[in-house]
Enzyme design. Structure first.
Site, PDB file in Angstrom:
ATOM      1  N   HIS A 468      39.248  65.755  28.528  1.00 21.01           N
ATOM      2  CA  HIS A 468      38.204  65.884  27.507  1.00 21.01           C
ATOM      3  C   HIS A 468      38.764  65.625  26.109  1.00 21.01           C
ATOM      4  O   HIS A 468      38.230  64.799  25.352  1.00 21.01           O
ATOM      5  CB  HIS A 468      37.590  67.284  27.582  1.00 21.01           C
ATOM      6  CG  HIS A 468      36.589  67.574  26.506  1.00 21.01           C
ATOM      7  ND1 HIS A 468      35.226  67.482  26.699  1.00 21.01           N
ATOM      8  CD2 HIS A 468      36.742  67.961  25.214  1.00 21.01           C
ATOM      9  CE1 HIS A 468      34.593  67.793  25.578  1.00 21.01           C
ATOM     10  NE2 HIS A 468      35.500  68.093  24.662  1.00 21.01           N
ATOM     11  N   GLU A 469      39.814  66.336  25.765  1.00 23.64           N
ATOM     12  CA  GLU A 469      40.351  66.205  24.410  1.00 23.64           C
ATOM     13  C   GLU A 469      40.907  64.810  24.170  1.00 23.64           C
ATOM     14  O   GLU A 469      40.849  64.297  23.043  1.00 23.64           O
ATOM     15  CB  GLU A 469      41.422  67.267  24.153  1.00 23.64           C
ATOM     16  CG  GLU A 469      40.895  68.700  24.147  1.00 23.64           C
ATOM     17  CD  GLU A 469      39.781  68.928  23.128  1.00 23.64           C
ATOM     18  OE1 GLU A 469      39.762  68.223  22.086  1.00 23.64           O
ATOM     19  OE2 GLU A 469      38.931  69.806  23.369  1.00 23.64           O
ATOM     20  N   HIS A 472      38.319  62.555  22.760  1.00 26.70           N
ATOM     21  CA  HIS A 472      38.234  62.618  21.296  1.00 26.70           C
ATOM     22  C   HIS A 472      39.330  61.750  20.666  1.00 26.70           C
ATOM     23  O   HIS A 472      39.098  61.043  19.679  1.00 26.70           O
ATOM     24  CB  HIS A 472      38.417  64.054  20.813  1.00 26.70           C
ATOM     25  CG  HIS A 472      37.245  64.952  21.022  1.00 26.70           C
ATOM     26  ND1 HIS A 472      35.985  64.662  20.544  1.00 26.70           N
ATOM     27  CD2 HIS A 472      37.147  66.167  21.627  1.00 26.70           C
ATOM     28  CE1 HIS A 472      35.158  65.658  20.851  1.00 26.70           C
ATOM     29  NE2 HIS A 472      35.839  66.572  21.513  1.00 26.70           N
ATOM     30  N   HIS A 475      38.470  58.148  20.718  1.00 26.74           N
ATOM     31  CA  HIS A 475      37.460  57.873  19.691  1.00 26.74           C
ATOM     32  C   HIS A 475      38.149  57.665  18.344  1.00 26.74           C
ATOM     33  O   HIS A 475      37.848  56.720  17.601  1.00 26.74           O
ATOM     34  CB  HIS A 475      36.469  59.039  19.637  1.00 26.74           C
ATOM     35  CG  HIS A 475      35.180  58.720  18.964  1.00 26.74           C
ATOM     36  ND1 HIS A 475      34.199  59.671  18.753  1.00 26.74           N
ATOM     37  CD2 HIS A 475      34.678  57.576  18.440  1.00 26.74           C
ATOM     38  CE1 HIS A 475      33.176  59.115  18.137  1.00 26.74           C
ATOM     39  NE2 HIS A 475      33.442  57.848  17.942  1.00 26.74           N
TER      40      HIS A 475
END
Length: 679
Positions: A468-469, A472, A475
């Site tokens: 998940h992290e 980020h 991105h």
């Protein structure tokens, strides 16, 4: 006068402008902040004092170029204060928070600057700008207007007072929470009390005790959410109760770190500020500049999900009750352990037995990095020659397939008393063509560190969190924009979780899991039938998971739906009433975060915005369907997602970017199916 040797006063000469951490000392921070404040205000004054009529080149460009020193020191300092705090950083953050709020107000409330932006906004269609330039004007105009740029002088002063006071209170909330979390760590005298934990977990608990001078004992440090991952494994019910009780006591048991009065004052001031800015509530103020637009839109969605989630949780609870002896009832500290038993009975899936397959280094290199290479063609090389901000933080250079540099990725995996709870990503340097800036991003997690020589075995949830992290991080690494305002993850808050949620899908994707899920002792790959059973159990316990999340999201909305005329005096009573009103007042399923340790909403920038996770998950679930429909783990799919969505950063409306990627708006049905709410 600022020290000319201060490393913050000029761009770093290290690769990708990595901050020169080896040179940075405590005494550099405050002078750099002071220099940065003065420098940016002088840069703004040069814009507003111009006798020339406003143009994009004499207003927006210098505005975007302003504040570079302040940006350099702020990114480094706030990363340090959250990941490796000290008495010094705690004290300085309390000093800096109101000064930073005042500085931001000095810019956003400057009538001359706002006037120039208004002028350009009125003429934006005729200025001959590209789409990103037009959007830059629109974003500044909207943000300055919502921030109070149109208020009169007396109102602006009141707004400044609110903003500075709130910055102080939210900083204090975070510091109280970290201190209370450390103080409430649970000490056990024997390994028998922690029966059910694996060798790695026991090693981590012993190491945590040793670091506190408690040799021979075991310390269970608390995590940010209400539940603790070890509750699923512990066989001793009394031990589980002690951990859950400590977790739920944070900020509400009296003493100097009690957060109740802070919660009441923060929500009151936010409501008063919202009224000053022309909104009935803080939630209305926040959502006005998000994709949701109104609190009612949020309420409609959450209200659609809450009843079936609560119903499913009650059905799950009935299943768990069958595991207990007569006269006993399911308690919050029982849920994870009993769920593990039922999951094993129904699906033959034991999360604890999976940990040997999730050795951290393999998960990182052969899972997280491998998935990114397959999708996007990027490669990773560790750079031990580059010094990070802490000895445990590792630096990786990321390159495109053709060798072009993408940026630096820093991973700080382990928990420590100086690090705030949870997991997060933040930038140290954000790409911008205007400033010719590269990219450096950081992922922080809170994995317990085993003793030297012991392997770091991740839980199922920790593995998911790393994927998940890293979403980020991708991105932030991939965004390619002209203007600093749109760099990296600078998108609407209720969109920012979308790329990270999408990246979770690769954790159990066949080619990926086969590559990294290897038993750390035997070298055997995770059996395919176990992976199949995992997929079969994906909607299991979703009633609980959705309910605990929605309880927190709706609690956040309730706190920020109060008006300036409402008087709230009792935090616990307010919580109870808010949860009962939406049917999520099940004692066995407490909110993922209760008010006094709800860092997202009272110190983390998600105030009235915690709904963002499930709001973004609508897009995420719809995107997973797109990948499945289009062949899954293929370069052309990754390239399309990178080019049309991740790569645009905040340079266009995020829902427009989503339509460009997907070919239509997202639909909610995939989310309902995923969470078992479609029945």
């Amino acid at each position: 006068m600022a020290d000319t040797a201060n490393p913050f006063l000029s761009p770093s000469t290290l690769p990708y402008q990595l901050p020169p951490f080896a040179e940075i000392r405590d005494e550099h921070y405050r002078p750099a902040f002071d220099h940065g404040f003065a420098e940016q205000l002088a840069e703004i004054a040069a814009i507003t004092s111009s006798a020339e009529s406003p143009t994009f080149e004499n207003t927006m460009i210098p505005l975007e170029r302003s504040g570079q020193t302040l940006q350099r020191v702020a990114e480094v300092f706030f990363n340090k204060s959250s990941s490796d705090s000290t008495d010094f950083t705690n004290a300085l953050e309390e000093e800096i928070a109101p000064l930073l709020a005042a500085h931001q107000d000095a810019i956003r409330l400057d009538p001359a600057l706002y006037g120039r932006i208004q002028d350009l906004h009125a003429r934006r269609a005729s200025l001959g700008l590209d789409a990103e330039g037009v959007y830059l004007i629109e974003r500044y105009y909207t943000e300055f207007t919502l921030a109070g740029a149109g208020l009169d002088d007396e109102q602006k002063q009141l707004l400044r007072d609110y903003n500075q006071r709130l910055s102080t209170l939210t900083t204090r909330f975070e510091k109280n929470l970290l201190a209370d979390t450390n103080e409430l760590a649970v000490v056990f005298d024997s390994a028998e009390e922690l029966d059910g934990l694996g060798d790695g977990e026991l090693s981590a608990a012993a190491e945590a005790a040793r670091e506190r001078g408690l040799d021979g004992k075991y310390v269970v440090t608390l995590v940010l959410p209400t539940g603790h991952p070890w509750l699923a494994s512990l066989t001793n019910r009394a031990s589980r109760e002690r951990i859950m009780t400590a977790s739920r006591s944070r900020g509400i048991h009296g003493g100097e770190h009690d957060n109740r009065e802070l919660v009441l004052e923060i929500t009151r001031l936010r409501a008063e500020r919202a009224r000053l800015l022309g909104f009935d509530t803080h939630a209305a103020f926040v959502t006005a500049d998000e994709t949701a637009k109104t609190p009612q839109a949020v309420a409609d969605m959450l209200g659609r999900l809450a009843p079936p989630a609560a119903r499913n949780a009650r059905a799950e609870e009935a299943d768990l009750q069958k595991q207990l002896a007569d006269g006993e009832t399911v308690q919050s500290w029982d849920w994870a352990a009993l769920t593990g038993t039922v999951r094993q009975e129904k699906f033959d899936v034991d999360f604890a037995a999976m940990r040997p397959y999730f050795e951290a280094e393999r998960v990182l290199r052969d899972g997280v990095f491998y998935a990114a290479t397959q999708l996007y063609g990027i490669t990773f090389e560790e750079r031990p020659d580059l010094v990070a901000y802490h000895p445990e933080a590792r630096v990786f250079e990321v390159r495109d397939e053709d060798g072009t540099g993408v940026g630096l990725y820093i991973l700080d995996l382990y928990t420590r008393d100086s690090k705030r709870g949870g997991a997060w990503m933040n930038p140290l340097i954000s790409q911008s063509a205007l400033l010719d800036y590269p990219t450096v991003v950081v992922n922080n997690l809170n994995v317990p560190k085993p003793a030297a020589g012991e392997p770091t075995l991740l839980t199922y949830d920790e593995t998911n969190t790393l994927f998940h992290e890293f979403g980020h991080a991708l991105h932030g690494l991939f965004a390619r924009v002209t203007y600093p305002k749109f760099a990296g993850t600078n998108v609407f808050r209720d969109f920012v979780e979308f790329p990270s949620q999408v990246n979770e899908m690769w954790m159990l994707w066949p080619e990926i899991v086969a590559n990294y899920a290897v038993h750390h002792q035997t070298g055997e790959r995770m059996p395919q039938d176990l992976i199949d059973r995992l997929h079969a159990s994906e909607s299991f316990n979703e009633g609980f998971a959705t309910s605990e999340y929605l309880a927190a999201a709706l609690l956040d909305q309730a706190w920020h739906a109060i008006t300036a005329d409402d008087e709230v005096t009792d935090v616990a009573a307010f919580e109870a009433t808010a949860l009962a009103a939406v049917g999520l007042d099940n004692p066995a399923v407490p909110p993922r975060y209760a008010s006094t340790y709800f860092a997202h909403t009272f110190s983390g920038g998600y105030d009235a915005g915690y709904y963002s996770y499930i709001w973004s998950e609508v897009l995420d679930a719809d995107t997973v369907e797109w990948f499945k429909e289009n062949g899954g783990l293929k370069r052309e799919n990754g390239d399309r997602f990178r080019r049309r969505l991740l790569g645009v950063g905040g340079s266009k409306d995020p829902l427009e970017a989503y339509r460009d990627f997907r070919g239509r708006d997202a639909v909610i049905e995939p989310l309902l199916k995923r969470r078992g709410l479609d029945g």
